[in-house]
Motif scaffolding. Structure first.
Motif, PDB file in Angstrom:
ATOM      1  N   ALA A  38     -15.464  39.478  83.656  1.00 45.78           N
ATOM      2  CA  ALA A  38     -14.665  38.332  84.077  1.00 45.78           C
ATOM      3  C   ALA A  38     -14.293  38.497  85.540  1.00 45.78           C
ATOM      4  O   ALA A  38     -14.354  39.599  86.097  1.00 45.78           O
ATOM      5  N   MET A  39     -13.901  37.425  86.160  1.00 44.97           N
ATOM      6  CA  MET A  39     -13.457  37.473  87.545  1.00 44.97           C
ATOM      7  C   MET A  39     -12.018  37.957  87.617  1.00 44.97           C
ATOM      8  O   MET A  39     -11.156  37.480  86.874  1.00 44.97           O
ATOM      9  N   GLY A  40     -11.740  38.896  88.522  1.00 45.49           N
ATOM     10  CA  GLY A  40     -10.397  39.406  88.710  1.00 45.49           C
ATOM     11  C   GLY A  40      -9.574  38.506  89.613  1.00 45.49           C
ATOM     12  O   GLY A  40     -10.090  37.575  90.231  1.00 45.49           O
ATOM     13  N   PRO A  41      -8.277  38.790  89.737  1.00 44.35           N
ATOM     14  CA  PRO A  41      -7.385  37.942  90.524  1.00 44.35           C
ATOM     15  C   PRO A  41      -7.505  38.149  92.031  1.00 44.35           C
ATOM     16  O   PRO A  41      -6.953  37.372  92.806  1.00 44.35           O
ATOM     17  N   LYS A  42      -8.194  39.215  92.455  1.00 44.30           N
ATOM     18  CA  LYS A  42      -8.388  39.527  93.878  1.00 44.30           C
ATOM     19  C   LYS A  42      -7.059  39.734  94.602  1.00 44.30           C
ATOM     20  O   LYS A  42      -6.868  39.264  95.720  1.00 44.30           O
TER      21      LYS A  42
END
Length: 324
Positions: free
Chosen positions: A82-86
């Motif tokens: 999944a994409m992280g919050p950066k």
């Protein structure tokens, strides 16, 4: 939002006879240099009933390609990304841990560049499964320190004092990469939320579990190789270089700032703290702003301690300098 979910059929895991499910929670960011070694060590785990969830914080190298290749090889829904919050590693780990679509009996945090011993999960679960399910429980431990090339450079300190809330308020004793915890502990982390402002996710887990009356086991036997870089020198918690860095941070007020963050976060979870730990927290908070004599007395009444003689000397120094 999931980037990809891998469900290719495979017979690699056909001998899986374990019932308790473990969700391994890994955060990645430009990890192509060592990621394959870590994935290989996860694949070799003697405990087989696990899935790997990776939160990637925007890698620009081959990290996602490597994950895709292992997911294709493993199959059976073993790996998802999944994409992280950066917003940094703490926010990444917390957001991954708080995801509502990840369900398991136990949870293991993982870095992208370490090497796990084959029995890491098994040893953790052997202890965790002795604890009643409703009691927050956290396994953590010592690590073998290795260089970029994989050569052993030492070991993290072997702590022997009890892992308790009075220790957790002034010390993080183990890296998140060693931690495995049960559903009751995860409930605490999720309730506190992914947006809580804290110095580190591993220290936060230690604080929450002990503060809520849970149990923590610190394993003196290393079950993983912790790769050392310049940026995780403090995390290694080992050697004079790391001690000097931490001492400099005391003078710079970093530990004071971290204590402020932890206290504020714990106050938001006050309803989950045991009564005795609410008192300890109040004494710690109150003492920090007092005059020298009252500050020293307040810290003593709170019963705070660190795990080593030098660590306690540092605690005394920070108290005297009003840097605690």
């Amino acid at each position: 939002m999931s980037i990809f979910m891998l469900n290719t059929p495979s017979s690699l895991w056909s001998n899986d006879l374990c019932t308790a499910k473990v969700a391994i929670l890994m955060c990645s960011y430009n990890g192509e240099s060592f990621l394959s070694e870590q994935l290989e060590s996860i694949e070799r785990q003697s405990y087989r009933n696990w899935t790997l969830m990776v939160s990637d914080d925007g890698s620009q190298d081959r990290t996602l390609t490597i994950l895709q290749a292992y997911g294709d090889r493993w199959g059976s829904g073993r790996l998802s990304v999944a994409m992280g919050p950066k917003r940094g590693f703490v926010a990444n780990f917390l957001s991954l841990t708080c995801r509502t679509d990840i369900e398991a009996d136990f949870f293991a945090w993982s870095d992208q560049d370490d090497i796990w011993g084959e029995d890491k999960l098994q040893v953790a679960l052997d202890w965790l499964q002795t604890i009643p399910a409703q009691v927050p429980a956290l396994y953590c431990g010592r690590t073998q320190l290795v260089s970029d090339s994989g050569a052993t450079v030492g070991y993290s300190p072997c702590f022997s004092l009890p892992p308790r809330f009075a220790n957790a308020l002034v010390q993080s004793i183990a890296g998140g990469n060693t931690m495995v915890f049960n559903q009751a502990a995860r409930v605490l982390i999720r309730e506190a939320g992914a947006g809580v402002k804290i110095p580190s996710h591993d220290w936060w887990a230690y604080l929450l579990v002990t503060g809520a009356g849970g149990v923590v086991y610190y394993d003196p036997e290393p079950k993983m190789q912790y790769r050392q870089h310049d940026e995780n020198l403090i995390g290694s918690n080992s050697g004079w270089a790391a001690s000097l860095v931490r001492l400099r941070m005391v003078f710079q007020g970093r530990f004071y700032e971290w204590s402020e963050q932890n206290i504020h976060a714990l106050e938001a979870m006050q309803h989950r703290l045991c009564e005795e730990h609410q008192v300890t927290l109040a004494r710690f908070k109150g003492a920090r702003g007092q005059t020298l004599f009252r500050r020293v007395l307040g810290i003593r009444l709170a019963g705070l301690y660190r795990q080593t003689f030098l660590g306690n000397l540092g605690l005394i120094l920070a108290t005297l300098l009003k840097k605690i």
